[in-house]
Scaffold this motif. Structure first.
Motif, PDB file in Angstrom:
ATOM      1  N   LEU A  44      36.743  49.817  59.551  1.00  7.65           N
ATOM      2  CA  LEU A  44      36.450  51.203  59.431  1.00  7.65           C
ATOM      3  C   LEU A  44      36.180  52.040  60.734  1.00  7.65           C
ATOM      4  O   LEU A  44      36.616  53.081  61.004  1.00  7.65           O
ATOM      5  CB  LEU A  44      35.272  51.539  58.559  1.00  7.65           C
ATOM      6  N   ASP A  45      35.823  51.244  61.726  1.00  7.52           N
ATOM      7  CA  ASP A  45      35.354  51.703  62.979  1.00  7.52           C
ATOM      8  C   ASP A  45      35.274  50.772  64.029  1.00  7.52           C
ATOM      9  O   ASP A  45      34.975  49.729  63.777  1.00  7.52           O
ATOM     10  CB  ASP A  45      34.063  52.543  62.801  1.00  7.52           C
ATOM     11  N   PHE A  46      35.204  51.121  65.467  1.00  4.92           N
ATOM     12  CA  PHE A  46      34.923  50.206  66.594  1.00  4.92           C
ATOM     13  C   PHE A  46      35.733  49.111  66.872  1.00  4.92           C
ATOM     14  O   PHE A  46      36.273  49.023  67.970  1.00  4.92           O
ATOM     15  CB  PHE A  46      33.625  49.830  66.332  1.00  4.92           C
ATOM     16  N   ASN A  47      36.364  48.486  65.768  1.00  9.58           N
ATOM     17  CA  ASN A  47      37.148  47.589  65.899  1.00  9.58           C
ATOM     18  C   ASN A  47      38.752  47.720  65.725  1.00  9.58           C
ATOM     19  O   ASN A  47      38.860  48.530  64.750  1.00  9.58           O
ATOM     20  CB  ASN A  47      36.927  46.036  65.397  1.00  9.58           C
ATOM     21  N   ALA A  48      39.791  46.886  65.992  1.00 11.65           N
ATOM     22  CA  ALA A  48      41.104  46.991  65.614  1.00 11.65           C
ATOM     23  C   ALA A  48      41.328  45.500  64.942  1.00 11.65           C
ATOM     24  O   ALA A  48      40.543  44.680  65.330  1.00 11.65           O
ATOM     25  CB  ALA A  48      41.968  47.314  67.056  1.00 11.65           C
ATOM     26  N   PRO A  49      42.101  45.599  64.071  1.00  8.79           N
ATOM     27  CA  PRO A  49      42.953  46.761  63.463  1.00  8.79           C
ATOM     28  C   PRO A  49      42.139  47.619  62.656  1.00  8.79           C
ATOM     29  O   PRO A  49      41.396  46.993  61.690  1.00  8.79           O
ATOM     30  CB  PRO A  49      44.385  46.148  62.759  1.00  8.79           C
ATOM     31  N   ARG A  50      42.491  48.987  62.619  1.00 12.03           N
ATOM     32  CA  ARG A  50      41.953  49.807  61.584  1.00 12.03           C
ATOM     33  C   ARG A  50      42.525  49.713  60.289  1.00 12.03           C
ATOM     34  O   ARG A  50      43.648  49.407  60.083  1.00 12.03           O
ATOM     35  CB  ARG A  50      42.080  51.150  62.054  1.00 12.03           C
ATOM     36  N   VAL A  51      41.967  49.972  59.080  1.00 12.46           N
ATOM     37  CA  VAL A  51      42.457  49.847  57.870  1.00 12.46           C
ATOM     38  C   VAL A  51      43.876  50.478  57.688  1.00 12.46           C
ATOM     39  O   VAL A  51      44.753  49.737  57.069  1.00 12.46           O
ATOM     40  CB  VAL A  51      41.401  50.306  56.794  1.00 12.46           C
ATOM     41  N   PRO A  52      44.020  51.708  58.037  1.00 12.56           N
ATOM     42  CA  PRO A  52      45.241  52.391  57.705  1.00 12.56           C
ATOM     43  C   PRO A  52      46.601  51.557  58.432  1.00 12.56           C
ATOM     44  O   PRO A  52      47.618  51.287  57.982  1.00 12.56           O
ATOM     45  CB  PRO A  52      45.405  53.543  58.323  1.00 12.56           C
ATOM     46  N   ARG A  75      26.478  49.104  47.099  1.00  9.67           N
ATOM     47  CA  ARG A  75      27.591  50.106  46.745  1.00  9.67           C
ATOM     48  C   ARG A  75      26.929  51.297  47.153  1.00  9.67           C
ATOM     49  O   ARG A  75      26.142  52.243  46.366  1.00  9.67           O
ATOM     50  CB  ARG A  75      27.896  50.151  45.352  1.00  9.67           C
ATOM     51  N   ALA A  76      26.885  51.501  48.543  1.00  7.47           N
ATOM     52  CA  ALA A  76      26.268  52.786  48.926  1.00  7.47           C
ATOM     53  C   ALA A  76      27.428  53.684  49.382  1.00  7.47           C
ATOM     54  O   ALA A  76      28.650  53.687  49.042  1.00  7.47           O
ATOM     55  CB  ALA A  76      25.425  52.408  50.077  1.00  7.47           C
ATOM     56  N   PHE A  77      27.184  54.415  50.384  1.00  7.52           N
ATOM     57  CA  PHE A  77      28.178  55.585  50.925  1.00  7.52           C
ATOM     58  C   PHE A  77      29.608  55.039  51.179  1.00  7.52           C
ATOM     59  O   PHE A  77      30.574  55.719  50.856  1.00  7.52           O
ATOM     60  CB  PHE A  77      27.530  56.291  52.080  1.00  7.52           C
ATOM     61  N   HIS A  78      29.728  53.900  52.038  1.00 10.86           N
ATOM     62  CA  HIS A  78      31.173  53.446  52.456  1.00 10.86           C
ATOM     63  C   HIS A  78      31.885  53.041  51.237  1.00 10.86           C
ATOM     64  O   HIS A  78      33.185  53.165  51.299  1.00 10.86           O
ATOM     65  CB  HIS A  78      30.802  52.165  53.613  1.00 10.86           C
ATOM     66  N   ALA A  79      31.226  52.453  50.246  1.00 13.88           N
ATOM     67  CA  ALA A  79      31.999  51.769  49.068  1.00 13.88           C
ATOM     68  C   ALA A  79      32.154  52.929  48.050  1.00 13.88           C
ATOM     69  O   ALA A  79      33.144  53.042  47.510  1.00 13.88           O
ATOM     70  CB  ALA A  79      31.036  50.796  48.393  1.00 13.88           C
ATOM     71  N   LYS A  80      31.505  54.195  48.294  1.00 15.35           N
ATOM     72  CA  LYS A  80      31.489  55.136  47.155  1.00 15.35           C
ATOM     73  C   LYS A  80      32.470  56.381  47.796  1.00 15.35           C
ATOM     74  O   LYS A  80      33.082  56.943  47.046  1.00 15.35           O
ATOM     75  CB  LYS A  80      30.193  55.905  47.038  1.00 15.35           C
ATOM     76  N   SER A  81      32.582  56.505  49.139  1.00 21.89           N
ATOM     77  CA  SER A  81      33.371  57.677  49.606  1.00 21.89           C
ATOM     78  C   SER A  81      34.139  57.187  50.901  1.00 21.89           C
ATOM     79  O   SER A  81      35.519  57.396  50.822  1.00 21.89           O
ATOM     80  CB  SER A  81      32.033  58.575  50.006  1.00 21.89           C
ATOM     81  N   ASP A  82      33.577  56.817  51.797  1.00 23.23           N
ATOM     82  CA  ASP A  82      34.488  56.511  53.159  1.00 23.23           C
ATOM     83  C   ASP A  82      35.823  55.558  52.672  1.00 23.23           C
ATOM     84  O   ASP A  82      36.616  55.868  53.033  1.00 23.23           O
ATOM     85  CB  ASP A  82      33.772  55.706  54.174  1.00 23.23           C
ATOM     86  N   PRO A  84      37.052  54.569  49.474  1.00 24.42           N
ATOM     87  CA  PRO A  84      38.116  55.223  48.705  1.00 24.42           C
ATOM     88  C   PRO A  84      39.026  56.048  49.575  1.00 24.42           C
ATOM     89  O   PRO A  84      40.096  56.235  49.246  1.00 24.42           O
ATOM     90  CB  PRO A  84      37.140  55.647  47.521  1.00 24.42           C
ATOM     91  N   ALA A  85      38.337  56.982  50.215  1.00 21.37           N
ATOM     92  CA  ALA A  85      39.099  58.095  51.065  1.00 21.37           C
ATOM     93  C   ALA A  85      40.135  57.542  51.838  1.00 21.37           C
ATOM     94  O   ALA A  85      41.257  57.863  51.887  1.00 21.37           O
ATOM     95  CB  ALA A  85      38.212  59.093  51.745  1.00 21.37           C
ATOM     96  N   VAL A  86      39.773  56.593  52.633  1.00 17.70           N
ATOM     97  CA  VAL A  86      40.760  55.775  53.424  1.00 17.70           C
ATOM     98  C   VAL A  86      41.948  55.326  52.841  1.00 17.70           C
ATOM     99  O   VAL A  86      42.976  55.206  53.004  1.00 17.70           O
ATOM    100  CB  VAL A  86      39.969  54.529  54.477  1.00 17.70           C
ATOM    101  N   LEU A  87      41.622  54.443  51.617  1.00 17.73           N
ATOM    102  CA  LEU A  87      42.792  53.924  50.726  1.00 17.73           C
ATOM    103  C   LEU A  87      43.581  54.847  50.181  1.00 17.73           C
ATOM    104  O   LEU A  87      44.881  54.694  49.994  1.00 17.73           O
ATOM    105  CB  LEU A  87      42.081  52.923  49.647  1.00 17.73           C
ATOM    106  N   ARG A  88      43.058  55.937  49.844  1.00 22.39           N
ATOM    107  CA  ARG A  88      43.643  57.076  49.055  1.00 22.39           C
ATOM    108  C   ARG A  88      44.633  57.755  49.981  1.00 22.39           C
ATOM    109  O   ARG A  88      45.892  57.997  49.775  1.00 22.39           O
ATOM    110  CB  ARG A  88      42.849  58.180  48.457  1.00 22.39           C
ATOM    111  N   GLU A  89      44.261  58.132  51.234  1.00 22.53           N
ATOM    112  CA  GLU A  89      45.114  58.570  52.122  1.00 22.53           C
ATOM    113  C   GLU A  89      46.193  57.602  52.484  1.00 22.53           C
ATOM    114  O   GLU A  89      47.396  58.147  52.883  1.00 22.53           O
ATOM    115  CB  GLU A  89      44.347  58.938  53.442  1.00 22.53           C
ATOM    116  N   ALA A  90      45.967  56.426  52.623  1.00 22.43           N
ATOM    117  CA  ALA A  90      47.081  55.305  52.998  1.00 22.43           C
ATOM    118  C   ALA A  90      47.838  55.355  51.812  1.00 22.43           C
ATOM    119  O   ALA A  90      49.033  55.158  51.947  1.00 22.43           O
ATOM    120  CB  ALA A  90      46.504  54.126  53.400  1.00 22.43           C
TER     121      ALA A  90
END
Length: 256
Positions: A44-52, A75-82, A84-90
């Protein structure tokens, strides 16, 4: 091409190089458990490769089905929001790719088994259980669900494993901090206190847990979970659960 969905492990990422090295070691162990299964890592951040970028490459290579597995213990913010948003955009950009998000790793008896493995590696003996209080130290989250889950894990572990006490602690966002939880157990008369980091990979917050354990003079500090065999088996279990849910029609594809 292998008919099984590709497993994409999604890690948070860290500036600490130990983080990515640990994630890679864990994924290698997953691959050893399932020869032939394609296992990829995205951050998600800092390292490569990024998810998209990983998803774009997989789609370009002809992969059509991906199980995205969050490398998260609660199951906190990353699992509920970050995530899913990255995956939906991809998924919107890659219409030929079906992406399904698996469940987070915790809670699970395999995680407590991994915690016990790490405590044993730190020097805890089986006969020490009834005189030992454990501080279950997580990174922390502002999501109240995550804190409640950790407290429940601590209660369950105390009831089933024979520790004299198990208390949750947090490196950020919530209280108590690790050092305070150690001191509280001492004040209650607990003879031996062990700190068990409920985190997967090294980094800033795990280092803060370790510093708190040293500050309060805990008797034992376990290593992070890392590529523990139990953790690798849990990733396989979550992958299988997502594949089975897909076969039953229970899991909605993010590309739908």
């Amino acid at each position: 091409m292998d008919a099984r969905p590709t497993l994409l492990v999604i890690a948070h990422g860290s500036r600490d190089p130990r983080h990515a090295a640990t994630v890679s070691a864990l994924c290698a162990r997953v691959g050893a458990l399932r020869p032939g299964l394609r296992v990829e890592v995205g951050y998600l951040d800092f390292n490569a490769p990024r998810v998209p970028r990983v998803l774009e490459r997989l789609s370009a290579e002809g992969v059509r089905d991906v199980v995205a597995l969050p490398l998260l213990l609660t199951r906190a913010f990353h699992a509920k929001s970050d995530i899913p948003a990255v995956l939906r955009e991809a998924a919107a950009r890659l219409p030929l790719l079906t992406i399904r998000q698996a469940e987070v790793l915790g809670p699970s008896s395999l995680l407590t088994a991994a915690l016990e493995r790490r405590l044993a590696e730190a020097g805890l003996r089986p006969g020490d259980r009834r005189s030992t209080g454990v501080v279950l130290a997580s990174a922390g989250s502002s999501d109240p669900e995550a804190g409640a889950v950790l407290a429940e894990i601590a209660r369950e572990w105390w009831h089933t494993a024979g520790w004299c006490a198990v208390r949750p602690a947090f490196a950020s966002a919530s209280l108590p901090r690790t050092a305070d939880a150690v001191r509280a157990l001492r004040a209650e008369g607990v003879r031996r206190v062990a700190v068990a980091p409920y985190v997967i990979a090294p980094g800033f917050l795990p280092d803060r847990i370790a510093a708190g354990a040293r500050e309060a003079r805990a008797d034992l500090l376990a290593p992070v979970l890392g590529p523990a065999p139990e953790l690798a088996r849990l990733l396989v279990r979550r992958y299988d659960g997502a594949v089975l849910a897909h076969a039953r029609g229970d899991l909605t594809a993010l590309s739908a």
